[in-house]
Structures are given as C-alpha cells and as structure tokens.
Design a protein around this motif. Structure first.
Motif, PDB file in Angstrom:
ATOM      1  N   ARG A   1      45.915  39.176  33.612  1.00  0.00           N
ATOM      2  CA  ARG A   1      46.710  38.215  32.844  1.00  0.00           C
ATOM      3  C   ARG A   1      48.013  38.840  32.367  1.00  0.00           C
ATOM      4  N   GLN A   2      47.951  40.107  32.012  1.00  0.00           N
ATOM      5  CA  GLN A   2      49.125  40.788  31.465  1.00  0.00           C
ATOM      6  C   GLN A   2      49.964  41.493  32.525  1.00  0.00           C
ATOM      7  N   HIS A   3      49.347  41.811  33.659  1.00  0.00           N
ATOM      8  CA  HIS A   3      50.032  42.544  34.731  1.00  0.00           C
ATOM      9  C   HIS A   3      49.651  41.881  36.058  1.00  0.00           C
ATOM     10  N   SER A   4      50.515  41.014  36.535  1.00  0.00           N
ATOM     11  CA  SER A   4      50.209  40.175  37.694  1.00  0.00           C
ATOM     12  C   SER A   4      49.895  40.960  38.962  1.00  0.00           C
ATOM     13  N   MET A   5      50.293  42.213  39.016  1.00  0.00           N
ATOM     14  CA  MET A   5      50.019  42.998  40.227  1.00  0.00           C
ATOM     15  C   MET A   5      48.510  43.193  40.456  1.00  0.00           C
ATOM     16  N   TYR A   6      47.695  42.955  39.436  1.00  0.00           N
ATOM     17  CA  TYR A   6      46.241  43.103  39.556  1.00  0.00           C
ATOM     18  C   TYR A   6      45.526  41.768  39.810  1.00  0.00           C
TER      19      TYR A   6
ATOM     20  N   GLU B   1      43.556  41.339  43.335  1.00  0.00           N
ATOM     21  CA  GLU B   1      42.389  42.220  43.369  1.00  0.00           C
ATOM     22  C   GLU B   1      41.297  41.709  42.432  1.00  0.00           C
ATOM     23  N   THR B   2      41.694  41.251  41.268  1.00  0.00           N
ATOM     24  CA  THR B   2      40.729  40.712  40.308  1.00  0.00           C
ATOM     25  C   THR B   2      40.023  39.497  40.893  1.00  0.00           C
ATOM     26  N   GLU B   3      40.769  38.618  41.524  1.00  0.00           N
ATOM     27  CA  GLU B   3      40.160  37.443  42.158  1.00  0.00           C
ATOM     28  C   GLU B   3      39.164  37.852  43.231  1.00  0.00           C
ATOM     29  N   GLN B   4      39.478  38.879  43.996  1.00  0.00           N
ATOM     30  CA  GLN B   4      38.545  39.375  45.019  1.00  0.00           C
ATOM     31  C   GLN B   4      37.277  39.930  44.381  1.00  0.00           C
ATOM     32  N   TYR B   5      37.414  40.661  43.294  1.00  0.00           N
ATOM     33  CA  TYR B   5      36.233  41.181  42.586  1.00  0.00           C
ATOM     34  C   TYR B   5      35.359  40.042  42.092  1.00  0.00           C
ATOM     35  N   PHE B   6      35.984  39.008  41.553  1.00  0.00           N
ATOM     36  CA  PHE B   6      35.213  37.868  41.061  1.00  0.00           C
ATOM     37  C   PHE B   6      34.462  37.187  42.206  1.00  0.00           C
TER      38      PHE B   6
ATOM     39  N   ALA C   1      27.231  34.835  34.931  1.00  0.00           N
ATOM     40  CA  ALA C   1      27.462  33.950  33.787  1.00  0.00           C
ATOM     41  C   ALA C   1      28.723  34.360  33.034  1.00  0.00           C
ATOM     42  N   ARG C   2      28.914  35.656  32.867  1.00  0.00           N
ATOM     43  CA  ARG C   2      30.117  36.151  32.183  1.00  0.00           C
ATOM     44  C   ARG C   2      31.369  35.769  32.971  1.00  0.00           C
ATOM     45  N   ILE C   3      31.305  35.896  34.280  1.00  0.00           N
ATOM     46  CA  ILE C   3      32.456  35.558  35.131  1.00  0.00           C
ATOM     47  C   ILE C   3      32.733  34.057  35.061  1.00  0.00           C
ATOM     48  N   ARG C   4      31.689  33.247  35.068  1.00  0.00           N
ATOM     49  CA  ARG C   4      31.898  31.800  34.940  1.00  0.00           C
ATOM     50  C   ARG C   4      32.603  31.468  33.619  1.00  0.00           C
ATOM     51  N   ASN C   5      32.208  32.146  32.546  1.00  0.00           N
ATOM     52  CA  ASN C   5      32.876  31.920  31.259  1.00  0.00           C
ATOM     53  C   ASN C   5      34.340  32.334  31.301  1.00  0.00           C
ATOM     54  N   ILE C   6      34.617  33.423  31.984  1.00  0.00           N
ATOM     55  CA  ILE C   6      36.013  33.873  32.138  1.00  0.00           C
ATOM     56  C   ILE C   6      36.802  32.819  32.917  1.00  0.00           C
ATOM     57  N   MET C   7      36.214  32.325  33.980  1.00  0.00           N
ATOM     58  CA  MET C   7      36.902  31.348  34.816  1.00  0.00           C
ATOM     59  C   MET C   7      37.150  30.038  34.060  1.00  0.00           C
ATOM     60  N   LYS C   8      36.252  29.665  33.163  1.00  0.00           N
ATOM     61  CA  LYS C   8      36.456  28.473  32.340  1.00  0.00           C
ATOM     62  C   LYS C   8      37.679  28.652  31.442  1.00  0.00           C
ATOM     63  N   LYS C   9      37.863  29.851  30.900  1.00  0.00           N
ATOM     64  CA  LYS C   9      39.024  30.140  30.055  1.00  0.00           C
ATOM     65  C   LYS C   9      40.320  29.978  30.853  1.00  0.00           C
ATOM     66  N   ASN C  10      40.227  30.356  32.114  1.00  0.00           N
ATOM     67  CA  ASN C  10      41.393  30.356  32.984  1.00  0.00           C
ATOM     68  C   ASN C  10      41.751  28.954  33.455  1.00  0.00           C
ATOM     69  N   GLY C  11      40.826  28.034  33.311  1.00  0.00           N
ATOM     70  CA  GLY C  11      41.093  26.634  33.685  1.00  0.00           C
ATOM     71  C   GLY C  11      40.858  26.425  35.097  1.00  0.00           C
TER      72      GLY C  11
ATOM     73  N   ARG D   1      29.042  46.167  33.394  1.00  0.00           N
ATOM     74  CA  ARG D   1      29.745  45.545  34.526  1.00  0.00           C
ATOM     75  C   ARG D   1      30.343  44.200  34.131  1.00  0.00           C
ATOM     76  N   ALA D   2      29.597  43.403  33.389  1.00  0.00           N
ATOM     77  CA  ALA D   2      30.096  42.091  32.977  1.00  0.00           C
ATOM     78  C   ALA D   2      31.391  42.232  32.180  1.00  0.00           C
ATOM     79  N   TRP D   3      31.422  43.181  31.268  1.00  0.00           N
ATOM     80  CA  TRP D   3      32.622  43.356  30.466  1.00  0.00           C
ATOM     81  C   TRP D   3      33.744  44.044  31.247  1.00  0.00           C
ATOM     82  N   SER D   4      33.408  44.738  32.301  1.00  0.00           N
ATOM     83  CA  SER D   4      34.450  45.279  33.187  1.00  0.00           C
ATOM     84  C   SER D   4      35.201  44.142  33.865  1.00  0.00           C
ATOM     85  N   TYR D   5      34.449  43.135  34.309  1.00  0.00           N
ATOM     86  CA  TYR D   5      35.099  41.963  34.907  1.00  0.00           C
ATOM     87  C   TYR D   5      36.008  41.279  33.888  1.00  0.00           C
ATOM     88  N   ASN D   6      35.553  41.198  32.655  1.00  0.00           N
ATOM     89  CA  ASN D   6      36.392  40.625  31.608  1.00  0.00           C
ATOM     90  C   ASN D   6      37.654  41.470  31.411  1.00  0.00           C
ATOM     91  N   GLY D   7      37.506  42.782  31.475  1.00  0.00           N
ATOM     92  CA  GLY D   7      38.658  43.668  31.365  1.00  0.00           C
ATOM     93  C   GLY D   7      39.652  43.442  32.491  1.00  0.00           C
TER      94      GLY D   7
END
Length: 75
Positions: free
Chosen positions: A39-44, A47-52, A65-75, A27-33
């Motif tokens: 990032r590559q297809h803005s239409m998602y 929905e991605t923000e809602q999942y997070f 924790a994985r999601i927090r790390n993703i969000m740090k990358k995003n700024g 699941r953690a890596w699904s969120y990363n996916g």
C-alpha cells in the motif's frame, strides 16, 4: 504504521522470512505486513498479489481467513 523508503527493504526481507514460518499466526500476519508494505510502496504490489494467490491455494484455513479480511479492506 508508516514505512519509509529506507526501511522498506528491511521490512521486505523480514516479511519474506516470516512467510515460511511454521506458525500459522506468524505467516498470517506476514501477509498483512505485505499488504501494508505494498500500500505504501507500489513496487511490492504485484509480488504481494502473487503471494496472496498462492496462499489462497496452499495455506492453512486460518491464514486464508486473514487474507480474506485483508482483501475486504482493499475493496
């Protein structure tokens, strides 16, 4: 990793399935996916923000924790 427009639908379907996997690691890596897909297809993006947001309320600490790390990358 580049995701073409043609591949994006299949990637999306796969990620949707793995978001409900019993394994926290999967699941953690699904969120990363989803992050990479949005990032590559803005239409998602929305929905991605809602999942997070849902995940930060309901998921296991390791997944959060994985999601927090993703969000740090995003700024």
């Amino acid at each position: 990793m580049s995701i073409t427009n043609e591949e994006s639908s299949n990637v999306y379907k796969f990620l949707r399935q793995t978001l409900t996997d019993q394994n926290n690691f999967v699941r953690a890596w699904s969120y990363n996916g989803f992050y990479e897909l949005s990032r590559q297809h803005s239409m998602y993006k929305d929905e991605t923000e809602q999942y997070f947001e849902m995940a930060m309320r309901d998921e296991a600490p390791s997944v959060k924790a994985r999601i927090r790390n993703i969000m740090k990358k995003n700024g």
